[in-house]
Design a protein around this motif. Structure first.
Motif, PDB file in Angstrom:
ATOM      1  N   ALA A 128      16.406  21.391   5.677  1.00  0.00           N
ATOM      2  CA  ALA A 128      16.991  22.047   4.629  1.00  0.00           C
ATOM      3  C   ALA A 128      17.534  23.220   4.921  1.00  0.00           C
ATOM      4  O   ALA A 128      18.007  24.935   4.986  1.00  0.00           O
ATOM      5  CB  ALA A 128      17.005  21.516   3.509  1.00  0.00           C
ATOM      6  N   ASN A 129      15.633  24.133   5.048  1.00  0.00           N
ATOM      7  CA  ASN A 129      15.544  25.560   5.412  1.00  0.00           C
ATOM      8  C   ASN A 129      16.635  25.392   7.218  1.00  0.00           C
ATOM      9  O   ASN A 129      17.101  27.344   6.938  1.00  0.00           O
ATOM     10  CB  ASN A 129      14.228  25.283   5.910  1.00  0.00           C
ATOM     11  N   ALA A 130      16.480  24.926   7.924  1.00  0.00           N
ATOM     12  CA  ALA A 130      16.985  24.831   9.529  1.00  0.00           C
ATOM     13  C   ALA A 130      18.229  24.976   9.131  1.00  0.00           C
ATOM     14  O   ALA A 130      19.841  25.905   9.760  1.00  0.00           O
ATOM     15  CB  ALA A 130      16.292  24.002  10.109  1.00  0.00           C
ATOM     16  N   THR A 131      18.905  24.191   8.427  1.00  0.00           N
ATOM     17  CA  THR A 131      20.433  24.401   7.991  1.00  0.00           C
ATOM     18  C   THR A 131      20.607  25.727   7.033  1.00  0.00           C
ATOM     19  O   THR A 131      21.843  26.452   7.719  1.00  0.00           O
ATOM     20  CB  THR A 131      21.004  23.394   6.636  1.00  0.00           C
ATOM     21  N   LEU A 177      24.170  27.188 -10.635  1.00  0.00           N
ATOM     22  CA  LEU A 177      24.689  27.787  -9.117  1.00  0.00           C
ATOM     23  C   LEU A 177      24.245  27.152  -8.162  1.00  0.00           C
ATOM     24  O   LEU A 177      24.761  27.042  -7.333  1.00  0.00           O
ATOM     25  CB  LEU A 177      24.997  29.445  -9.556  1.00  0.00           C
ATOM     26  N   SER A 178      22.557  26.573  -8.263  1.00  0.00           N
ATOM     27  CA  SER A 178      22.364  26.729  -7.221  1.00  0.00           C
ATOM     28  C   SER A 178      22.143  25.552  -6.436  1.00  0.00           C
ATOM     29  O   SER A 178      23.197  25.350  -5.402  1.00  0.00           O
ATOM     30  CB  SER A 178      21.019  26.665  -7.295  1.00  0.00           C
ATOM     31  N   ARG A 179      22.575  24.497  -7.129  1.00  0.00           N
ATOM     32  CA  ARG A 179      23.321  23.059  -6.823  1.00  0.00           C
ATOM     33  C   ARG A 179      24.780  23.344  -6.449  1.00  0.00           C
ATOM     34  O   ARG A 179      24.472  22.504  -5.467  1.00  0.00           O
ATOM     35  CB  ARG A 179      23.518  22.023  -8.590  1.00  0.00           C
ATOM     36  N   VAL A 196      23.350  20.599   1.352  1.00  0.00           N
ATOM     37  CA  VAL A 196      22.500  21.503   2.120  1.00  0.00           C
ATOM     38  C   VAL A 196      21.043  20.104   2.344  1.00  0.00           C
ATOM     39  O   VAL A 196      20.748  19.622   3.095  1.00  0.00           O
ATOM     40  CB  VAL A 196      21.894  22.081   2.168  1.00  0.00           C
ATOM     41  N   ILE A 197      20.172  19.913   1.014  1.00  0.00           N
ATOM     42  CA  ILE A 197      19.301  18.869   0.553  1.00  0.00           C
ATOM     43  C   ILE A 197      20.385  17.832   0.349  1.00  0.00           C
ATOM     44  O   ILE A 197      19.220  16.689   1.122  1.00  0.00           O
ATOM     45  CB  ILE A 197      19.191  19.614  -0.525  1.00  0.00           C
TER      46      ILE A 197
END
Length: 119
Positions: free
Chosen positions: A53-56, A90-92, A98-99
């Motif tokens: 996910a971080n790489a994305t 908002l985060s979701r 991504v996650i």
């Protein structure tokens, strides 16, 4: 920031040019990782999911990267289901894809979502 406030920033105006966000250092807050049963292998799978996910997100704009930091407060793996606790709505909205893409890359597809307790 509330989801509706963010959506208002996405309007279109032909007379306006918007510059991007400045780049910050790339250090993200790692969420709490919880593996239930077979803890070692489940936590390893959560770490791989988080890394994917971080790489994305690294390939997204600086504005997205700033909002990613702390967006997920906990990742839990229970019998192949990913339980995600989000900082806020908002985060979701912004990062669920991504996650979930990262989780599906681990060969799994079941997931459940909750918002963090504001207290």
């Amino acid at each position: 920031m509330q989801t509706i406030d963010y959506l208002k920033t996405l309007g279109f105006n032909d007379d306006e040019q918007i510059s991007g966000e400045s780049r910050d250092s790339w250090l993200t807050t790692t969420p709490k990782m919880v593996g239930v049963n077979e803890v070692e292998s489940r936590v390893e799978r959560l770490n791989q999911t988080w890394g994917f996910a971080n790489a994305t997100v690294r390939g997204l704009s600086n504005k997205y990267r700033k909002l990613w930091n702390g967006a997920i407060t906990e990742l839990r793996d229970y019998k192949g289901t990913l339980y995600v606790t989000w900082r806020d709505e908002l985060s979701r909205v912004m990062f669920e894809g991504v996650i979930l893409g990262a989780w599906e890359a681990q060969g799994e597809h079941m997931h459940s979502h909750a918002l963090a307790d504001p207290s």
